[in-house]
Design a protein around this motif. Sequence first.
Motif, mmCIF file in Angstrom:
data_model
loop_
_atom_site.group_PDB
_atom_site.id
_atom_site.type_symbol
_atom_site.label_atom_id
_atom_site.label_comp_id
_atom_site.label_asym_id
_atom_site.label_seq_id
_atom_site.Cartn_x
_atom_site.Cartn_y
_atom_site.Cartn_z
ATOM 1 N N GLN A 110 25.631 41.724 44.249
ATOM 2 C CA GLN A 110 27.016 41.287 44.036
ATOM 3 C C GLN A 110 27.449 41.556 42.591
ATOM 4 O OE1 GLN A 110 26.485 37.234 45.407
ATOM 5 N NE2 GLN A 110 27.550 37.644 47.348
ATOM 6 N N LYS A 111 26.552 41.257 41.659
ATOM 7 C CA LYS A 111 26.870 41.516 40.254
ATOM 8 C C LYS A 111 26.947 43.018 39.961
ATOM 9 C CE LYS A 111 23.646 39.043 38.234
ATOM 10 N NZ LYS A 111 22.906 38.407 37.116
ATOM 11 N N ALA A 112 26.038 43.781 40.563
ATOM 12 C CA ALA A 112 26.036 45.231 40.347
ATOM 13 C C ALA A 112 27.312 45.860 40.889
ATOM 14 C CB ALA A 112 24.813 45.854 41.014
ATOM 15 N N VAL A 113 27.747 45.409 42.046
ATOM 16 C CA VAL A 113 28.989 45.911 42.629
ATOM 17 C C VAL A 113 30.183 45.534 41.758
ATOM 18 C CG1 VAL A 113 30.595 45.577 44.573
ATOM 19 C CG2 VAL A 113 28.178 46.068 45.001
ATOM 20 N N ARG A 114 30.159 44.338 41.216
ATOM 21 C CA ARG A 114 31.247 43.917 40.329
ATOM 22 C C ARG A 114 31.352 44.840 39.115
ATOM 23 N NH1 ARG A 114 29.968 38.789 39.695
ATOM 24 N NH2 ARG A 114 28.965 38.996 37.654
ATOM 25 N N VAL A 115 30.208 45.238 38.553
ATOM 26 C CA VAL A 115 30.215 46.172 37.421
ATOM 27 C C VAL A 115 30.874 47.494 37.827
ATOM 28 C CG1 VAL A 115 28.748 47.624 35.959
ATOM 29 C CG2 VAL A 115 28.230 45.196 36.224
ATOM 30 N N ILE A 116 30.511 48.006 39.012
ATOM 31 C CA ILE A 116 31.085 49.273 39.482
ATOM 32 C C ILE A 116 32.590 49.132 39.679
ATOM 33 C CG2 ILE A 116 31.101 50.971 41.344
ATOM 34 C CD1 ILE A 116 28.135 50.331 41.815
ATOM 35 N N CYS A 117 33.006 48.065 40.324
ATOM 36 C CA CYS A 117 34.432 47.884 40.600
ATOM 37 C C CYS A 117 35.239 47.748 39.317
ATOM 38 C CB CYS A 117 34.635 46.666 41.495
ATOM 39 S SG CYS A 117 33.976 46.869 43.165
ATOM 40 N N LYS A 118 34.730 46.986 38.367
ATOM 41 C CA LYS A 118 35.455 46.790 37.110
ATOM 42 C C LYS A 118 35.458 48.051 36.251
ATOM 43 C CE LYS A 118 34.999 41.764 36.610
ATOM 44 N NZ LYS A 118 36.454 41.539 36.595
ATOM 45 N N SER A 119 34.504 48.949 36.483
ATOM 46 C CA SER A 119 34.386 50.164 35.682
ATOM 47 C C SER A 119 35.163 51.335 36.264
ATOM 48 C CB SER A 119 32.910 50.551 35.531
ATOM 49 O OG SER A 119 32.195 49.538 34.856
ATOM 50 N N GLN A 120 35.784 51.153 37.421
ATOM 51 C CA GLN A 120 36.622 52.213 37.977
ATOM 52 C C GLN A 120 37.818 52.443 37.058
ATOM 53 O OE1 GLN A 120 38.542 51.391 41.781
ATOM 54 N NE2 GLN A 120 38.149 53.498 42.457
ATOM 55 N N THR A 121 38.122 53.690 36.760
ATOM 56 C CA THR A 121 39.214 53.978 35.840
ATOM 57 C C THR A 121 40.558 53.935 36.564
ATOM 58 O OG1 THR A 121 39.262 56.376 36.186
ATOM 59 C CG2 THR A 121 37.658 55.517 34.589
ATOM 60 N N ASP A 122 41.612 54.082 35.795
ATOM 61 C CA ASP A 122 42.948 54.030 36.378
ATOM 62 C C ASP A 122 43.194 55.175 37.359
ATOM 63 O OD1 ASP A 122 42.796 55.744 34.126
ATOM 64 O OD2 ASP A 122 44.972 55.763 33.943
ATOM 65 N N LEU A 123 42.470 56.297 37.206
ATOM 66 C CA LEU A 123 42.637 57.429 38.117
ATOM 67 C C LEU A 123 41.828 57.262 39.399
ATOM 68 C CD1 LEU A 123 42.608 60.471 35.650
ATOM 69 C CD2 LEU A 123 44.572 59.337 36.711
ATOM 70 N N GLY A 124 40.868 56.321 39.391
ATOM 71 C CA GLY A 124 40.104 56.039 40.602
ATOM 72 C C GLY A 124 38.676 56.504 40.589
ATOM 73 N N GLY A 125 38.260 57.214 39.534
ATOM 74 C CA GLY A 125 36.878 57.700 39.450
ATOM 75 C C GLY A 125 36.037 56.836 38.523
ATOM 76 N N TRP A 126 34.859 57.343 38.198
ATOM 77 C CA TRP A 126 33.945 56.630 37.306
ATOM 78 C C TRP A 126 33.387 57.590 36.269
ATOM 79 C CZ3 TRP A 126 34.558 55.276 42.358
ATOM 80 C CH2 TRP A 126 34.752 53.919 42.635
#
Length: 359
Positions: free
Chosen positions: A141-157
């Motif tokens: 859950q925490k790892a997914v939160r990091v990924i979701c919060k790190s998505q840029t405004d364009l939608g990528g990482w």
Amino acid sequence: MTTRLLLTLFAALTLTGGAVSQERGARDDLTPQTRKAVKAGLDYLKKIQNADGSFGTNYTLAASGLAGMAFLGYGSTYSRGNYAEQVQKLVEYLLKIQDAFGYFDDGQCRMHGHGYGTLFLAQAYGTMPPGKQKKVREALQKAVRVICKSQTDLGGWGYMPRHVQGGWGFDEGSVTVTQVQALRAARDAGIHVPERVIKKGLGYIKKSTSERGCRYTLRGGGRTTTTLTAAAAAVLNAYGVYDPGKCKQLRWALTLLEKRMKASVDSGRAAMDAIKWAWYGNLYAAQACWQAGEKMWKLYYKTTYRQLLKWQDAAGGWSRGRSGWGGSYGAAFSTAIACLILELPMEYLPIFQKPEKEK
């Protein structure tokens, strides 16, 4: 595309709880030589596992996540199989290096490694005993939160998570594929992934892909490569998009990949030689061809299989191949990827299974 359909696509092939499949019937790409080569590779990885449960000395987190996937891809789980002990040690390593924000950080791999670590944990999660599942679920859950919060405004990482100062905000294809597959596996395991993250990510990869291939980045990076094009197909598959007749970006990616692989084979080389980054690139080319159906898979696998067996060394590992994304990242990294390619027809890993219509 409606929200309901988008979420249905992303959840396609869901095997909640991480159940593994059984190999389906006799296949000519599952030979005694295949099984011997994979077992030798996994035995090699078993021998070189570090005391802390990780693998390799360079690009450690990525090599570790991929090695764990290779053990799972042969049918071992957290609780059963010849490599259960290695899987357990690796789980403990990942839990130990996760920071307070949920980021898996070995000081080397950045978001690439975080994606591979999350992907492995999500695929192993369903075979764990209840007590361990509870702890790993919290970590996921925490790892997914990091990924979701790190998505840029364009939608990528990009290379860095949002909570680490400096470097966040840039996005590119090779990182994006690792995050999308991690999110898909986590969602299949029952971890919540926000709808807005799914929609933005799918939009990003579609905007990145044209008839010329997949662009390195939407932020002014017009360069396309066969490696990124294979990764784009894998990203679309992770979003539940499998039919090139219904998605022009997938059709473009597969058409270009097929053309370049055929040219490689026609020139007397292996199909995998069409990919510049020998190991990283073929991790995704193999997945894309497997998901695309028998025609693409046979074009890719026939010559790749022979080359992989030729490249395997006496110790059971793989360390050969052109430099970059594997040649310089150590034998644990390349051995894990070689095993994963050869294991695809076994269909133990949910993330790599074909849609039902292809079975």
